[in-house]
Motif scaffolding. Structure first.
Motif, PDB file in Angstrom:
ATOM      1  N   GLN A  67      -1.390  13.301   2.854  1.00  0.00           N
ATOM      2  CA  GLN A  67      -2.327  12.259   2.385  1.00  0.00           C
ATOM      3  C   GLN A  67      -1.890  10.887   2.882  1.00  0.00           C
ATOM      4  O   GLN A  67      -2.700  10.066   3.287  1.00  0.00           O
ATOM      5  CB  GLN A  67      -2.366  12.244   0.853  1.00  0.00           C
ATOM      6  CG  GLN A  67      -3.118  13.417   0.248  1.00  0.00           C
ATOM      7  CD  GLN A  67      -3.056  13.404  -1.253  1.00  0.00           C
ATOM      8  OE1 GLN A  67      -2.058  13.007  -1.849  1.00  0.00           O
ATOM      9  NE2 GLN A  67      -4.130  13.849  -1.898  1.00  0.00           N
ATOM     10  N   PRO A  73      -4.982   5.211   9.721  1.00  0.00           N
ATOM     11  CA  PRO A  73      -5.861   4.034   9.820  1.00  0.00           C
ATOM     12  C   PRO A  73      -5.096   2.754  10.169  1.00  0.00           C
ATOM     13  O   PRO A  73      -5.603   1.919  10.921  1.00  0.00           O
ATOM     14  CB  PRO A  73      -6.473   3.918   8.422  1.00  0.00           C
ATOM     15  CG  PRO A  73      -6.303   5.244   7.795  1.00  0.00           C
ATOM     16  CD  PRO A  73      -5.102   5.866   8.405  1.00  0.00           C
ATOM     17  N   SER A  74      -3.869   2.617   9.643  1.00  0.00           N
ATOM     18  CA  SER A  74      -3.079   1.419   9.969  1.00  0.00           C
ATOM     19  C   SER A  74      -2.734   1.383  11.454  1.00  0.00           C
ATOM     20  O   SER A  74      -2.608   0.318  12.051  1.00  0.00           O
ATOM     21  CB  SER A  74      -1.767   1.379   9.178  1.00  0.00           C
ATOM     22  OG  SER A  74      -2.020   1.432   7.821  1.00  0.00           O
ATOM     23  N   LEU A  79       0.840  -1.208   0.000  1.00  0.00           N
ATOM     24  CA  LEU A  79       0.000   0.000   0.000  1.00  0.00           C
ATOM     25  C   LEU A  79       0.869   1.250   0.000  1.00  0.00           C
ATOM     26  O   LEU A  79       0.562   2.233  -0.667  1.00  0.00           O
ATOM     27  CB  LEU A  79      -0.924  -0.001   1.221  1.00  0.00           C
ATOM     28  CG  LEU A  79      -2.256  -0.730   1.063  1.00  0.00           C
ATOM     29  CD1 LEU A  79      -3.010  -0.790   2.376  1.00  0.00           C
ATOM     30  CD2 LEU A  79      -3.133  -0.051   0.009  1.00  0.00           C
ATOM     31  N   PHE A 124       0.807   4.268  -2.708  1.00  0.00           N
ATOM     32  CA  PHE A 124       0.716   5.701  -2.409  1.00  0.00           C
ATOM     33  C   PHE A 124       1.857   6.466  -3.098  1.00  0.00           C
ATOM     34  O   PHE A 124       1.656   7.585  -3.556  1.00  0.00           O
ATOM     35  CB  PHE A 124       0.720   5.942  -0.891  1.00  0.00           C
ATOM     36  CG  PHE A 124      -0.654   5.867  -0.273  1.00  0.00           C
ATOM     37  CD1 PHE A 124      -1.358   4.680  -0.244  1.00  0.00           C
ATOM     38  CD2 PHE A 124      -1.258   7.002   0.266  1.00  0.00           C
ATOM     39  CE1 PHE A 124      -2.633   4.605   0.311  1.00  0.00           C
ATOM     40  CE2 PHE A 124      -2.530   6.946   0.828  1.00  0.00           C
ATOM     41  CZ  PHE A 124      -3.220   5.746   0.847  1.00  0.00           C
ATOM     42  N   THR A 133      -4.007  -6.135  -1.949  1.00  0.00           N
ATOM     43  CA  THR A 133      -3.500  -4.894  -1.352  1.00  0.00           C
ATOM     44  C   THR A 133      -4.597  -3.838  -1.236  1.00  0.00           C
ATOM     45  O   THR A 133      -4.487  -2.738  -1.752  1.00  0.00           O
ATOM     46  CB  THR A 133      -2.311  -4.333  -2.171  1.00  0.00           C
ATOM     47  OG1 THR A 133      -1.400  -5.383  -2.419  1.00  0.00           O
ATOM     48  CG2 THR A 133      -1.590  -3.233  -1.444  1.00  0.00           C
ATOM     49  N   TRP A 187      -9.767  -1.115   6.110  1.00  0.00           N
ATOM     50  CA  TRP A 187     -10.682  -0.238   6.841  1.00  0.00           C
ATOM     51  C   TRP A 187     -11.632   0.510   5.899  1.00  0.00           C
ATOM     52  O   TRP A 187     -12.527   1.210   6.372  1.00  0.00           O
ATOM     53  CB  TRP A 187      -9.893   0.780   7.674  1.00  0.00           C
ATOM     54  CG  TRP A 187      -8.935   1.581   6.860  1.00  0.00           C
ATOM     55  CD1 TRP A 187      -9.200   2.701   6.132  1.00  0.00           C
ATOM     56  CD2 TRP A 187      -7.546   1.302   6.662  1.00  0.00           C
ATOM     57  NE1 TRP A 187      -8.064   3.129   5.489  1.00  0.00           N
ATOM     58  CE2 TRP A 187      -7.037   2.301   5.798  1.00  0.00           C
ATOM     59  CE3 TRP A 187      -6.674   0.313   7.125  1.00  0.00           C
ATOM     60  CZ2 TRP A 187      -5.703   2.330   5.396  1.00  0.00           C
ATOM     61  CZ3 TRP A 187      -5.349   0.353   6.724  1.00  0.00           C
ATOM     62  CH2 TRP A 187      -4.889   1.344   5.872  1.00  0.00           C
ATOM     63  N   PHE A 206      -4.567   9.011   5.075  1.00  0.00           N
ATOM     64  CA  PHE A 206      -5.308   7.908   4.468  1.00  0.00           C
ATOM     65  C   PHE A 206      -4.663   6.543   4.652  1.00  0.00           C
ATOM     66  O   PHE A 206      -5.278   5.527   4.375  1.00  0.00           O
ATOM     67  CB  PHE A 206      -5.522   8.170   2.965  1.00  0.00           C
ATOM     68  CG  PHE A 206      -6.335   9.394   2.693  1.00  0.00           C
ATOM     69  CD1 PHE A 206      -7.599   9.538   3.249  1.00  0.00           C
ATOM     70  CD2 PHE A 206      -5.837  10.414   1.904  1.00  0.00           C
ATOM     71  CE1 PHE A 206      -8.355  10.674   3.014  1.00  0.00           C
ATOM     72  CE2 PHE A 206      -6.586  11.555   1.658  1.00  0.00           C
ATOM     73  CZ  PHE A 206      -7.840  11.677   2.216  1.00  0.00           C
ATOM     74  N   LEU A 207      -3.374   6.512   5.042  1.00  0.00           N
ATOM     75  CA  LEU A 207      -2.716   5.212   5.164  1.00  0.00           C
ATOM     76  C   LEU A 207      -2.182   4.947   6.571  1.00  0.00           C
ATOM     77  O   LEU A 207      -2.535   3.951   7.202  1.00  0.00           O
ATOM     78  CB  LEU A 207      -1.568   5.120   4.137  1.00  0.00           C
ATOM     79  CG  LEU A 207      -0.736   3.843   4.198  1.00  0.00           C
ATOM     80  CD1 LEU A 207      -1.596   2.635   3.874  1.00  0.00           C
ATOM     81  CD2 LEU A 207       0.434   3.913   3.224  1.00  0.00           C
TER      82      LEU A 207
END
Lengths: 276, 258
Positions: free
Chosen positions: A177, A185-186, A164, A168, B89, B93, A181-182
């Motif tokens: 961002q 949340p992770s 991911l 990005f 991938t 969420w 967005f990554l």
């Protein structure tokens, strides 16, 4: 078809029963324990200044209610603010750690030293240096609660899936961002796990700090009530205050668990109920 | 549709990892616009590394890669590249819709503006009714479809696929192979497909690059002339079998030399 409906109905009933059981079992176990306690105290005629019976404790709770509740409110305030500061400090510093290895390497030892030094040992110093008792207590409770949040947030922010992350990069995501967005949340499951621990720790911090401070008077918390009661040998009052501390701890646990379920329930493995 | 201009040029590309592993050794290759090209080889032959270098996710140690005459990290974000990984991938969420929306969101497009594109992309992969589902509620094949929809939503000219169907069952793999072929045939698209399956590479591509490991290098560049559209019947033709035998032979040679 009819048979299938019946089967589905049975499964629903079973699930409902299991859900109820989750509440009924602990409730029954605790009630049973209290009854045994009451019985043993009465049967062996244990004096209430050694171990008071649950009925005596609840009577004390009733008579001393106003003063105990006031103290409880103080402890709640102290716990809540220290947890809030731990979240703010832990998350901000965790982000800084995740952004820069150099900053992490430089500052992490301080965080570890704060964490491993018993709060009881640092508290007297803090009480000397800080004028306001409430601020001093807040700092003590904060020190205890903040480390799990810092450590978990830093690990969580780094735990984002590497594919991911590549994606990005491919789409030329800005650092903001990427964070929004990554990485955030992770980090959320790690943060929620830390919150459950830090919630309890902030209460422990608040109680321990007050013990060390040995504060007395109007504007004090449950720990002061416990201390007072021990000086005066008011053991039922001590138990009553202790009971309120436990209630507070359990409530914090339930609230943080519920929060975790609300935030992660729809996607994270830790909160998802598996099909049988 | 012009399918003859070079879209990618690789000149003496070499990649050595920090631990000293020589992943790719002096690879020179031109990939033409509109080709469906497969990199085929055993594990460790550097095929995924090549794909990552083309995407600009890894930098070559020496040599150069040019996409439309520009280095991968210099191409503008409008000339985007679609990338599909070995596993889907997806962001666990986020809903299917939000996962597909991601590339547009990163470009600053609002969800309202993107809603039409999202719907079209999901329709293309047959998941229109699942837009509110979370990845965990989908099967492996469906997750991969979401991943493909996400790669296609930006209408890329170049689609890079890194062993995308390796973990799927055969039926699903066959169906997705046909889907990818139909996307490629209906768009001005160049596809680079990494796989370790001879059959998959022959079924899909019009050019197969066979690679050998340690150090990763090209040992054969095979053009497959069979016409498109290809369908399930193609798998039973003698031409298909012959091509598989040819490609297999080269692959075996690479193992013997090792």
């Amino acid at each position: 078809m009819h048979k299938k409906e019946e089967e589905a109905d049975n499964i629903d009933k079973q699930e409902l029963w299991e859900r109820r059981l989750k509440w009924i079992m602990p409730f029954m176990a605790i009630t049973f324990a209290i009854l045994i306690w009451e019985f043993l105290v009465r049967y062996y005629e244990v004096p209430h200044y050694l171990i008071p019976a649950p009925s005596k404790i609840s009577a004390t709770l009733w008579t001393d209610g106003p003063s105990l509740l006031k103290a409880m409110l103080f402890t709640i305030k102290l716990t809540f603010f220290s947890l809030l500061l731990a979240i703010i400090g832990g998350v901000l510093l965790g982000m800084l750690f995740a952004l820069s290895r150099t900053i992490e390497m430089s500052l992490f030892p301080f965080a570890v030293i704060l964490q491993v030094t018993p709060i009881i040992a640092i508290a007297p110093l803090i009480l000397i240096y800080v004028n306001s008792t409430f601020a001093a207590l807040l700092i003590c409770a904060w020190i205890v609660a903040f480390f799990p949040i810092l450590s978990n947030t830093a690990i969580g922010l780094r735990s984002a899936d590497h594919n991911l992350r590549d994606l990005f990069s491919l789409y030329r995501a800005t650092p903001w961002q990427r964070l929004r967005f990554l990485m955030l949340p992770s980090a959320l499951p790690y943060f929620m796990a830390a919150l459950k621990i830090a919630g309890g720790l902030s209460l422990i911090g608040a109680v321990v700090a007050e013990f060390v401070a040995g504060t007395a008077g109007q504007n004090t918390g449950l720990a002061s009530r416990i201390l007072e009661s021990s000086f005066r040998f008011e053991i039922p009052r001590m138990f009553a205050a202790l009971f309120l501390v436990s209630i507070l701890g359990v409530s914090i646990f339930l609230i943080t668990s519920l929060l975790s379920h609300i935030v992660l329930g729809h996607w994270h493995e830790s909160e998802i109920k598996r099909e049988k | 549709m012009s399918k003859s201009n070079p879209i990618i040029h690789m000149g003496k590309v070499k990649k050595t990892f920090e631990n000293g592993t020589l992943a790719v050794q002096g690879m020179t290759l031109d990939i033409l616009k509109g080709q469906f090209i497969s990199f085929l080889g055993p594990s460790g032959c550097g095929k995924s590394t090549v794909l990552k270098m083309i995407a600009g996710l890894l930098r070559p140690t020496s040599g150069q890669i040019l996409i439309n005459g520009k280095k991968p990290n210099e191409i503008s974000s409008d000339q985007n590249i679609g990338y599909v990984f070995q596993d889907a991938t997806l962001m666990p969420w986020a809903t299917v819709e939000d996962n597909v929306f991601l590339p547009l969101r990163l470009k600053g497009i609002t969800k309202y503006q993107a809603s039409g594109d999202i719907e079209k992309a999901l329709q293309k992969v047959g998941l229109k009714d699942f837009y509110k589902s979370y990845p965990r509620e989908l099967s492996g094949g469906m997750k991969m479809r979401v991943s493909i929809a996400r790669a296609l939503i930006m209408k890329p000219k170049l689609l890079l696929m890194d062993e995308p169907f390796a973990a799927l069952d055969e039926m699903t793999r066959f169906r997705l192979n046909d889907d990818v072929l139909s996307f490629w045939e209906n768009a001005d698209l160049t596809v680079i497909f990494v796989t370790h399956s001879v059959f998959e590479s022959v079924y899909l591509s019009n050019r197969v690059i066979v690679m050998a490991p340690r150090p990763g290098r090209v040992i054969a560049d095979i053009s497959l002339k069979d016409s498109y559209p290809r369908s399930e019947e193609y798998r039973t033709t003698s031409a298909y079998t012959e091509n598989c035998r040819l490609v297999s032979g080269h692959l075996k040679n690479s193992m013997v030399k090792e």
